[in-house]
Scaffold this motif. Structure first.
Motif, short mmCIF file in Angstrom:
data_model
loop_
_atom_site.label_atom_id
_atom_site.label_comp_id
_atom_site.label_asym_id
_atom_site.label_seq_id
_atom_site.Cartn_x
_atom_site.Cartn_y
_atom_site.Cartn_z
N GLN A 104 0.81 -1.21 0.00
CA GLN A 104 0.00 0.00 0.00
C GLN A 104 0.84 1.27 0.00
N ASN A 105 2.04 1.21 0.58
CA ASN A 105 2.90 2.40 0.57
C ASN A 105 3.61 2.58 -0.77
N ALA A 106 3.84 1.47 -1.47
CA ALA A 106 4.32 1.59 -2.85
C ALA A 106 3.23 2.21 -3.71
N TRP A 107 1.99 1.78 -3.50
CA TRP A 107 0.84 2.35 -4.21
C TRP A 107 0.74 3.86 -3.95
N ASP A 108 0.98 4.27 -2.72
CA ASP A 108 0.87 5.68 -2.34
C ASP A 108 2.12 6.49 -2.66
N ASP A 109 3.05 5.91 -3.39
CA ASP A 109 4.26 6.60 -3.84
C ASP A 109 5.16 7.03 -2.68
N LYS A 110 5.22 6.17 -1.66
CA LYS A 110 6.06 6.47 -0.49
C LYS A 110 7.33 5.61 -0.44
N ILE A 111 7.51 4.77 -1.47
CA ILE A 111 8.66 3.88 -1.53
C ILE A 111 9.42 4.17 -2.83
N ASN A 137 2.33 1.51 -8.58
CA ASN A 137 2.45 2.85 -8.04
C ASN A 137 1.43 3.74 -8.75
N LYS A 138 0.51 4.32 -7.99
CA LYS A 138 -0.57 5.09 -8.62
C LYS A 138 -0.06 6.39 -9.25
N GLY A 332 11.34 -11.39 1.58
CA GLY A 332 11.84 -10.38 2.49
C GLY A 332 13.11 -9.77 1.93
N GLY A 333 13.40 -8.57 2.35
CA GLY A 333 14.61 -7.91 1.86
C GLY A 333 14.60 -6.44 2.22
N GLY A 334 15.29 -5.64 1.40
CA GLY A 334 15.45 -4.23 1.70
C GLY A 334 14.60 -3.33 0.84
N TYR A 335 14.10 -2.25 1.44
CA TYR A 335 13.37 -1.24 0.68
C TYR A 335 13.71 0.14 1.23
N LEU A 337 12.48 4.11 1.80
CA LEU A 337 11.37 5.03 1.94
C LEU A 337 11.71 6.37 1.28
N LYS A 338 10.73 6.98 0.66
CA LYS A 338 10.95 8.31 0.10
C LYS A 338 11.26 9.28 1.23
N GLY A 339 12.25 10.14 0.99
CA GLY A 339 12.74 11.03 2.03
C GLY A 339 14.07 10.58 2.59
N ALA A 340 14.52 9.38 2.18
CA ALA A 340 15.83 8.90 2.61
C ALA A 340 16.91 9.86 2.13
N LYS A 341 17.89 10.13 2.98
CA LYS A 341 18.92 11.12 2.66
C LYS A 341 20.08 10.54 1.88
#
Length: 458
Positions: A104-111, A137-138, A332-335, A337-341
């Motif tokens: 759902q967070n990929a859908w909301d463009d947060k990943i 991703n929407k 499982g693995g790594g992802y 988040l948008k906003g990562a520095k």
């Protein structure tokens, strides 16, 4: 609205990503950079040691720095949700079971799209790893990789074989069909209690309303066993209007709540989290459990009698109609988040981690609780099919060698949101606590499912 098939979109996105693929699996940076990395704590110490080792090896190889923290599953889950809400995010999150957060967070463009990281290894990944790592991703109106898959797991039965024998039953007589396993083993409770084990229960049944994963996982398997596998299809469409799906859901809730009402399930199961059934099994509070991975067995590896002799690992064989039952497999693995520095280092680390040799070394060091997202590794390394650890071969046979299907969130991001609400657990509670009719509880659950899917239209 996009009508392209899932496979065609994946091929297309990877074709674009592959053109920018680096020739090397990781980059040694001229100037060290630091990435903040959150990872889930293992169920056994060896998993934590293995994660620390891959971090240290990467830092040595790349010159970059990882400010890494290992935390328990529930804490990582809650902290990640908080980070998504506040916007104060780490550079990389690594989860064993991200299915209630990622779709759902990929859908909301947060990943952040990680197709460029996955591209060099995409052809080697299992189909289930691909499907559980790619989401719609929407904002971009396309499917892409939002997870760098490292590990996969499936769900076997965990049974105290010594207690089965003590109850006067035999492991080899356990039926092959799904309901038959539960029905046969629930017979252990009365004779064991008559022999002085007055607090023993037969079944560790996660009918929890707490979650996040075990109750959902158990119900999906009941649903599949009863013929409801098509509740969501690979095209992302929901089929709650299919009478077979509704009937399968009713049969599942009826069977599960009856076990609880019969008193063969610990009463506190309604509020278990994902670790509670493991702990209760280890204390021999019940005879059998159905739970993901080999965490149940590996936590007791130092108890040689229990690990090598008393505990038995059993894969589901047939659905209730007698046809073969495919195991559901996650990834499982790594992802990121948008906003990562520091996205550059986060991606660089995952490129390093996804190398087959690195992936294999890490998961072997974790004693095989998770198996590699690249099936060829399992086929090439005799560790994975060895019988030295009695629990390993049945698990690998179920999750890698036999046919499998992905979690439903691999078909639609709506499923991740739906399961995050613990709707199936609520249905159980409606029947047990609120005396609701099973059919009414299911209709309520399916109505909510329809509402969630209506908001996320691909």
């Amino acid at each position: 609205m996009i009508s392209m098939s899932r496979r065609s979109v994946i091929r297309g996105s990877l074709g674009l990503a592959a053109t920018g693929t680096l020739a090397r699996p990781y980059i040694a940076n001229a100037q060290a950079k630091t990435a903040v990395f959150w990872a889930g704590q293992g169920f056994i110490p060896e998993e934590d040691t293995a994660m620390r080792q891959v971090c240290e090896d990467y830092m040595k190889a790349s010159g970059n720095k990882l400010d890494y923290s290992l935390m328990p599953f529930m804490a990582l889950n809650q902290k990640t949700i908080s980070a998504l809400t506040s916007g104060d995010v780490p550079d990389l999150v690594f989860m064993d079971a991200p299915e209630t957060i990622l779709p759902q967070n990929a859908w909301d463009d947060k990943i952040i799209d990680v197709s460029d990281v996955v591209a060099p290894y995409e052809s080697q990944l299992s189909d289930t790893a691909k499907l559980c790592s790619t989401f719609y991703n929407k904002a971009t109106k396309q499917r892409s990789y939002f997870l760098c898959p490292i590990k996969q797991g499936t769900t076997p039965f965990h049974i105290w074989g010594d207690l089965v024998e003590k109850a006067g039953l035999k492991m080899e007589e356990i039926p092959k069909n799904w309901d038959g396993v539960w029905t046969y083993l629930k017979q252990t409770q009365a004779p064991l209690r008559s022999k002085g084990m007055r607090k023993i229960y037969a079944c560790g049944l996660q009918i929890t309303t707490v979650g996040p994963n075990d109750g959902n996982n158990l119900f999906r398997h009941f649903l599949i066993a009863n013929g409801g596998e098509g509740i969501v299809t690979p095209d992302g469409k929901l089929h709650t209007d299919d009478p077979k799906v509704r009937e399968a859901a009713i049969k599942s809730v009826e069977f599960m709540t009856n076990l609880y009402k019969e008193g063969v399930v610990p009463p506190e199961a309604l509020s278990w989290n994902d670790a509670d059934d493991n702990n209760a099994y280890h204390e021999k509070l019940f005879v059998m459990d159905f739970d993901g991975t080999l965490s149940t067995e590996l936590a007791m590896i130092k108890d040689k009698q229990a690990f090598y002799h008393d505990m038995k690992t059993l894969a589901p064989v047939n659905k209730n109609d007698g046809t073969p039952m495919k195991a559901q497999v996650n990834a499982g693995g790594g992802y990121i988040l948008k906003g990562a520095k520091n996205v550059e280092v986060a991606k660089d680390f995952m490129k390093y981690f996804m190398q087959p040799k690195v992936m294999n070394a890490n998961l072997k060091a974790g004693l095989g609780r998770w198996f590699p997202a690249i099936p060829q590794i399992v086929k090439d390394d005799p560790f994975w099919t060895s019988t030295e650890m009695p629990c390993l071969l049945p698990y690998i046979t179920e999750g890698v060698l036999n046919p499998t299907v992905p979690l439903y969130n691999g078909y639609s991001p709506a499923w991740g949101q739906f399961e995050a609400e613990q709707v199936w657990g609520i249905a159980h509670a409606d029947v047990i606590k609120n005396n609701m009719k099973v059919a009414d509880a299911i209709d309520k659950a399916l109505k909510r499912c329809n509402e969630v899917f209506a908001k996320i239209t691909i």
